[in-house]
Design an enzyme around this catalytic site. Structure first.
Site, mmCIF file in Angstrom:
data_model
loop_
_atom_site.group_PDB
_atom_site.id
_atom_site.type_symbol
_atom_site.label_atom_id
_atom_site.label_comp_id
_atom_site.label_asym_id
_atom_site.label_seq_id
_atom_site.Cartn_x
_atom_site.Cartn_y
_atom_site.Cartn_z
ATOM 1 N N ARG A 184 -11.035 6.931 7.396
ATOM 2 C CA ARG A 184 -10.716 7.312 6.004
ATOM 3 C C ARG A 184 -11.869 6.943 5.066
ATOM 4 N NH1 ARG A 184 -5.284 5.832 7.500
ATOM 5 N NH2 ARG A 184 -5.449 3.791 6.560
ATOM 6 N N GLN B 7 -0.591 7.046 -5.805
ATOM 7 C CA GLN B 7 -1.732 7.928 -5.537
ATOM 8 C C GLN B 7 -1.826 9.057 -6.574
ATOM 9 O OE1 GLN B 7 0.148 8.612 -1.858
ATOM 10 N NE2 GLN B 7 -1.349 7.487 -0.621
ATOM 11 N N THR C 163 -10.396 2.009 -7.989
ATOM 12 C CA THR C 163 -11.332 3.123 -7.797
ATOM 13 C C THR C 163 -12.770 2.623 -7.882
ATOM 14 O OG1 THR C 163 -12.034 5.294 -8.633
ATOM 15 C CG2 THR C 163 -11.289 3.735 -10.285
ATOM 16 N N GLY D 218 -6.050 8.371 -3.579
ATOM 17 C CA GLY D 218 -5.298 8.819 -2.400
ATOM 18 C C GLY D 218 -6.242 9.121 -1.257
ATOM 19 N N ALA D 219 -5.912 8.604 -0.062
ATOM 20 C CA ALA D 219 -6.869 8.633 1.047
ATOM 21 C C ALA D 219 -6.439 9.513 2.222
ATOM 22 C CB ALA D 219 -7.087 7.204 1.559
ATOM 23 N N ARG E 220 -1.150 -0.511 -8.656
ATOM 24 C CA ARG E 220 -2.554 -0.217 -8.320
ATOM 25 C C ARG E 220 -2.654 1.298 -8.168
ATOM 26 N NH1 ARG E 220 -3.348 -0.863 -2.424
ATOM 27 N NH2 ARG E 220 -3.369 -3.098 -2.686
ATOM 28 N N LYS F 251 -10.720 18.172 -6.371
ATOM 29 C CA LYS F 251 -10.999 16.783 -6.775
ATOM 30 C C LYS F 251 -10.925 16.588 -8.291
ATOM 31 C CE LYS F 251 -12.561 12.660 -5.438
ATOM 32 N NZ LYS F 251 -13.849 12.381 -4.863
ATOM 33 N N ASP G 270 0.848 -1.199 0.000
ATOM 34 C CA ASP G 270 0.000 0.000 0.000
ATOM 35 C C ASP G 270 0.881 1.246 0.000
ATOM 36 O OD1 ASP G 270 -2.165 -1.653 0.300
ATOM 37 O OD2 ASP G 270 -2.728 -0.938 2.293
HETATM 38 C C1 LIG Z 1 -8.450 -1.576 -3.923
HETATM 39 C C2 LIG Z 1 -8.139 -0.259 -3.280
HETATM 40 C C3 LIG Z 1 -6.922 -0.092 -2.620
HETATM 41 C C4 LIG Z 1 -6.600 1.133 -2.048
HETATM 42 N N1 LIG Z 1 -5.345 1.329 -1.524
HETATM 43 C C5 LIG Z 1 -4.973 2.573 -1.134
HETATM 44 C C6 LIG Z 1 -3.625 2.862 -0.789
HETATM 45 O O1 LIG Z 1 -2.752 1.998 -0.798
HETATM 46 N N2 LIG Z 1 -3.325 4.139 -0.413
HETATM 47 C C7 LIG Z 1 -4.263 5.149 -0.411
HETATM 48 O O2 LIG Z 1 -3.920 6.309 -0.120
HETATM 49 N N3 LIG Z 1 -5.554 4.884 -0.726
HETATM 50 C C8 LIG Z 1 -5.929 3.646 -1.083
HETATM 51 N N4 LIG Z 1 -7.245 3.413 -1.458
HETATM 52 C C9 LIG Z 1 -8.273 4.443 -1.213
HETATM 53 C C10 LIG Z 1 -8.328 5.473 -2.338
HETATM 54 O O3 LIG Z 1 -7.189 6.303 -2.298
HETATM 55 C C11 LIG Z 1 -9.585 6.362 -2.245
HETATM 56 O O4 LIG Z 1 -9.555 7.059 -1.031
HETATM 57 C C12 LIG Z 1 -10.901 5.612 -2.340
HETATM 58 O O5 LIG Z 1 -10.824 4.566 -3.255
HETATM 59 C C13 LIG Z 1 -12.050 6.548 -2.758
HETATM 60 O O6 LIG Z 1 -11.790 7.105 -4.008
HETATM 61 P P1 LIG Z 1 -12.482 6.596 -5.375
HETATM 62 O O7 LIG Z 1 -11.374 6.353 -6.343
HETATM 63 O O8 LIG Z 1 -13.344 5.451 -5.134
HETATM 64 O O9 LIG Z 1 -13.228 7.851 -5.961
HETATM 65 P P2 LIG Z 1 -14.273 8.852 -5.327
HETATM 66 O O10 LIG Z 1 -14.408 9.937 -6.325
HETATM 67 O O11 LIG Z 1 -13.881 9.228 -3.942
HETATM 68 O O12 LIG Z 1 -15.583 7.997 -5.255
HETATM 69 C C14 LIG Z 1 -16.308 7.608 -6.407
HETATM 70 C C15 LIG Z 1 -17.630 7.036 -5.957
HETATM 71 O O13 LIG Z 1 -17.402 5.807 -5.261
HETATM 72 C C16 LIG Z 1 -18.240 5.694 -4.125
HETATM 73 N N5 LIG Z 1 -17.404 5.686 -2.906
HETATM 74 C C17 LIG Z 1 -16.091 5.990 -2.817
HETATM 75 N N6 LIG Z 1 -15.650 5.835 -1.555
HETATM 76 C C18 LIG Z 1 -16.725 5.453 -0.839
HETATM 77 C C19 LIG Z 1 -16.930 5.134 0.530
HETATM 78 N N7 LIG Z 1 -15.932 5.177 1.411
HETATM 79 N N8 LIG Z 1 -18.165 4.769 0.927
HETATM 80 C C20 LIG Z 1 -19.188 4.702 0.031
HETATM 81 N N9 LIG Z 1 -19.057 4.979 -1.272
HETATM 82 C C21 LIG Z 1 -17.852 5.350 -1.700
HETATM 83 C C22 LIG Z 1 -19.155 6.888 -4.143
HETATM 84 O O14 LIG Z 1 -20.308 6.535 -4.845
HETATM 85 C C23 LIG Z 1 -18.367 7.915 -4.925
HETATM 86 O O15 LIG Z 1 -19.161 8.855 -5.557
HETATM 87 C C24 LIG Z 1 -7.569 2.189 -2.062
HETATM 88 C C25 LIG Z 1 -8.769 2.014 -2.701
HETATM 89 C C26 LIG Z 1 -9.064 0.822 -3.339
HETATM 90 C C27 LIG Z 1 -10.361 0.689 -4.066
#
Ligand SMILES: Cc1cc2nc3c(=O)[nH]c(=O)nc-3n(C[C@H](O)[C@H](O)[C@H](O)COP(=O)(O)OP(=O)(O)OC[C@H]3O[C@@H](n4cnc5c(N)ncnc54)[C@H](O)[C@@H]3O)c2cc1C
Length: 308
Positions: A290, A161, A228, A186-187, A182, A199, A132
């Protein structure tokens, strides 16, 4: 960054709230939306159900910022045990770890040693071993860890990220390694000096970086994983993969357990390779905050759980 997101990410760092939340059963109940249970067996059971739908799994034991050497060793030993369970399970299951969970804050060398042991075991059972990406201060040491691991084990993947300005340069620098990447948005709460504050810019960066990886994948130079839940963005990228001639099996889509589940199933039924990341363990507080920060409307799920 929205105020709700900023507040929730600040709350993630509070030890006081961590202690309070993990003792409250209604908060524990609310986490069930994003994790099937705290025990590794809960995660493995959920993965068997996903397998029936043709979905693979990535597992992660929650925990980060370990500051005691013995705790990092215990995490390493846990994963060695978990690899045995995976090997026996017949699952298309893989493991993802956080470097600070394996003691990066204590010693780079020891963290690397632990990761090497785990990558070797993962390779021996034919699984991809995932690293990660954590907060900005860890990016350089994590890239260094990845290079060291990839030099010895071909099956190691790294999260990058899209919200960081530096990621485009980092990706290009990794390309000669034929990396497994992957890409996530970014979280963490990062300042505008290092990450896009808006965003729409992160989304644009995500598209551009993925497009670059999909093109490289068509030539066999990179294995892109689109991490994503952004469905319109994914649909555009699937079209780009077709335009580049990237084979269906040349890239994957990974999402978190409990989020956009119907879309995960649809994408699978359309022929995409889909894997679901399942978290387990008791150290869920920071990770859960997060998840709430990604979609502050999720706070209502906690409130609803409180009301029973
Ligand atoms: C497989 C995987 C591994 C990851 N590993 C890391 C990592 O190593 N480091 C890191 O910094 N981050 C990691 N993340 C988290 C990532 O950075 C984002 O914070 C997270 O995926 C939300 O962004 P999004 O791309 O889904 O887009 P967004 O624009 O945030 O979301 C798109 C849509 O998805 C849905 N959604 C998104 N998040 C949520 C939620 N929490 N609850 C409900 N619905 C939601 C909503 O409908 C939203 O409108 C990971 C995510 C995934 C899927």
């Amino acid at each position: 960054m929205s105020l709700g997101r900023t507040i929730l990410l600040k709350m993630a760092d509070s030890e006081f709230l961590n202690r309070q939340a993990t003792q409250r059963s209604f908060v524990k109940r609310a986490t069930r939306r994003f994790m099937p249970g705290e025990a590794p067996e809960d995660a493995l059971r959920a993965a068997q159900m996903l397998k029936a739908e043709g979905r693979g799994t990535v597992f992660t034991k929650l925990g980060e910022a370990i500051t005691v050497r013995a705790d990092a060793e215990a995490v390493r030993d846990h994963y060695l045990w978990f690899f045995d369970q995976l090997a026996a399970s017949g699952l298309d299951g893989h493991v993802s770890v956080k470097p600070t969970q394996l003691g990066l804050d204590l010693s780079y060398d020891q963290c690397l040693e632990h990761l090497m042991v785990l990558a070797a075991r993962s390779e021996a059972i034919g699984k991809t071993f995932w690293i990660d990406m954590e907060g900005f201060v860890y990016v350089d040491p994590t890239l260094k860890l990845y290079r060291a691991l990839k030099a010895k084990h071909h099956n190691v993947g790294l999260a990058l990220q899209a919200y960081l300005y530096r990621t485009q340069a980092d990706l290009e620098a990794l390309m000669p390694l034929r990396p497994i990447i992957r890409l996530v948005k970014g979280a963490y709460a990062e300042p505008s000096s290092v990450a896009f504050p808006v965003k729409a810019d992160t989304n644009r960066s995500y598209f551009d970086l993925s497009d670059r990886m999909l093109q490289a994948a068509a030539a066999g130079q990179c294995t892109p994983i689109l991490g994503t839940h952004d469905i319109p963005l994914l649909d555009r990228l699937v079209a780009r993969a077709k335009a580049h001639g990237t084979p269906d099996r040349g890239y994957e889509i990974h999402m978190l357990y409990g989020i956009r589940d119907a879309d995960q199933r649809r994408l699978r039924s359309e022929g995409r390779t889909v894997k679901t990341l399942i978290s387990y363990g008791s150290a869920w507080y920071k990770w859960y905050m997060r998840r709430l920060a990604e979609r502050p409307a999720n706070v209502w799920f906690v409130v609803r759980s409180l009301l029973g």
